[in-house]
Design an enzyme around this catalytic site. Structure first.
Site, short mmCIF file in Angstrom:
data_model
loop_
_atom_site.label_atom_id
_atom_site.label_comp_id
_atom_site.label_asym_id
_atom_site.label_seq_id
_atom_site.Cartn_x
_atom_site.Cartn_y
_atom_site.Cartn_z
N HIS A 38 1.10 -1.16 -0.08
CA HIS A 38 -0.05 0.08 0.07
C HIS A 38 0.87 1.36 -0.16
CE1 HIS A 38 -3.68 -2.25 1.15
NE2 HIS A 38 -2.79 -3.28 1.53
N PHE A 39 0.64 2.02 -1.02
CA PHE A 39 1.59 3.23 -1.14
C PHE A 39 0.75 4.32 -0.52
CE2 PHE A 39 4.23 1.91 -4.95
CZ PHE A 39 5.38 1.68 -3.97
N ASN A 92 -6.94 0.64 -2.68
CA ASN A 92 -7.88 0.67 -1.58
C ASN A 92 -7.64 2.07 -0.94
OD1 ASN A 92 -5.68 -0.34 -0.34
ND2 ASN A 92 -6.66 -0.43 1.50
N HIS A 101 -8.48 -10.73 -0.67
CA HIS A 101 -8.34 -10.64 0.57
C HIS A 101 -9.30 -11.66 1.36
CE1 HIS A 101 -7.68 -8.18 4.60
NE2 HIS A 101 -8.64 -8.88 4.70
N HIS A 158 -1.65 -12.17 1.57
CA HIS A 158 -1.22 -12.07 2.94
C HIS A 158 -1.93 -13.30 3.91
CE1 HIS A 158 -5.04 -9.95 3.08
NE2 HIS A 158 -4.37 -9.01 2.71
N LEU A 174 -4.12 -6.19 9.58
CA LEU A 174 -5.31 -7.38 9.12
C LEU A 174 -4.86 -8.10 7.88
CD1 LEU A 174 -8.37 -5.21 9.49
CD2 LEU A 174 -7.83 -6.98 10.88
N ASP A 213 2.81 -6.39 2.26
CA ASP A 213 1.45 -5.74 2.49
C ASP A 213 1.94 -4.56 3.58
OD1 ASP A 213 -1.17 -5.14 2.92
OD2 ASP A 213 -1.39 -6.62 4.54
#
Length: 345
Positions: free
Chosen positions: A15-16, A41, A135, A173, A218, A246
């Site tokens: 996630h950037f 997201n 996910h 993940h 998560l 992640d």
């Protein structure tokens, strides 16, 4: 062994974020990784080709001077996603679409509520060669948070995989023995990413002696039997498992709060931490496959040709990093000593 040289690795899940945060996150990943699968997201989520193109440009603008780092883009599936969205996204260079059950993770409220309704979209993805990234947790409030991954496999993932044998699926993940066993026994179109935190830690590291908010992510850390199953899976050298950090940054005050955010920001230490795990397992010879080969092979992309070298030398992860906006962020393993370090010229 005191030194190991690997083909340059890729990060197949991170996630950037967006905005100023990109000035921190993109260079942190581009330091060692040649490519990364970028999660969609954001608020609002990245759901179509136009949004992907704009987001990619913002990421590229944040690369360090001279960097050849390549973001691999994804779109966010919703119950409104159509086959045309898949076709357009593919034409825009999108490599995968991400399935989030609604409410499963940060900014996933717009995600999928009625999974069966997406089967025509999965069919389109298989037809057009787009991967499905999952996910894998159910989100009903009455289901225990520690059971949500296993329940997702039973209720949904097994059916998706059975219904679409030509659709490449990455179970992202993974955190349980159930997931590792499912992936290992599935056909060749199913693989999984594993994070450093789920290999290094279990739920005791989150809850014993006080709540450790910077270990909260998560899917949540599970009991040690699941951690050991993941460690055993990567130690086999199976091509079904590959690196996906992640890495998920949140400002310090958003982690250390009455309702702390989920996510471990591991970009500055991830490869070194994976090396430590594989070394502890006596499986350093399997690290290159996990970090540099299995991912591109599964995605149908060329392996990188450049290399990175790690040396067995202790260093300490910084206790915090100051973001461009002046706020601190606490990296994963902050203040902890790591046994492996990237060799610099």
């Amino acid at each position: 062994m005191t030194q190991i040289t690997l083909l340059t690795p890729d990060d197949w899940h991170l996630h950037f974020r967006d905005g100023d945060m990109l000035q921190e996150t993109v260079p942190a990943t581009a330091r060692l990784f040649q490519r990364a699968i970028v999660m969609p997201n954001l608020l609002p989520p990245v759901t179509d080709a136009k949004m992907v193109t704009e987001y990619r440009e913002r990421i590229l603008a944040a690369r360090p001077a001279g960097s050849t780092f390549e973001p691999l883009m994804t779109i966010f599936l919703t119950n409104n996603t159509t086959e045309q969205d898949i076709i357009d996204a593919k034409a825009a260079g999108v490599v995968a679409a991400k399935l989030y059950p609604a409410g499963a993770t940060t900014n996933s409220d717009a995600a999928v509520k009625a999974l069966d309704a997406l089967f025509p979209v999965f069919e389109a993805m298989a037809k057009h060669g787009m991967l499905l990234l999952v996910h894998g947790e159910v989100t009903e409030s009455h289901i225990d948070i520690f059971d949500r991954e296993a329940m997702f496999i039973e209720r949904y993932l097994a059916r998706i995989v059975a219904a679409f044998p030509t659709l490449k699926v990455v179970f992202e993940h993974i955190t349980t023995k159930d997931a590792a066993d499912f992936v290992m026994s599935a056909a060749d179109n199913v693989a999984a990413t594993i994070t450093p935190q789920h290999l290094l830690l279990n739920r005791n590291d989150l809850l014993v002696g006080g709540v450790r908010p910077h270990n909260f992510c998560l899917p949540v850390l599970k009991r040690s039997t699941h951690q050991e199953a993941l460690r055993a899976a990567v130690a086999t050298g199976s091509s079904k498992f590959f690196l996906g950090t992640d890495s998920a940054p949140h400002e310090k005050h958003r982690k250390e709060s009455a309702c702390g955010c989920a996510g471990c920001y591991s970009a500055w230490s991830a490869l070194e931490l994976y090396a430590q795990v594989f070394d502890d397992l006596g499986a350093l010879d399997k690290l290159e496959g996990f970090a540099s080969k299995h991912g591109p092979d599964f995605y149908g992309l060329p392996r990188n040709t450049s290399t990175v070298t790690l040396v067995k030398e202790k260093w300490t992860v910084p206790s915090e990093i100051i973001l461009p906006n002046g706020n601190p962020i606490v990296p994963f393993f902050a203040g902890e000593e790591i046994n492996w370090k990237v060799k610099t010229a």
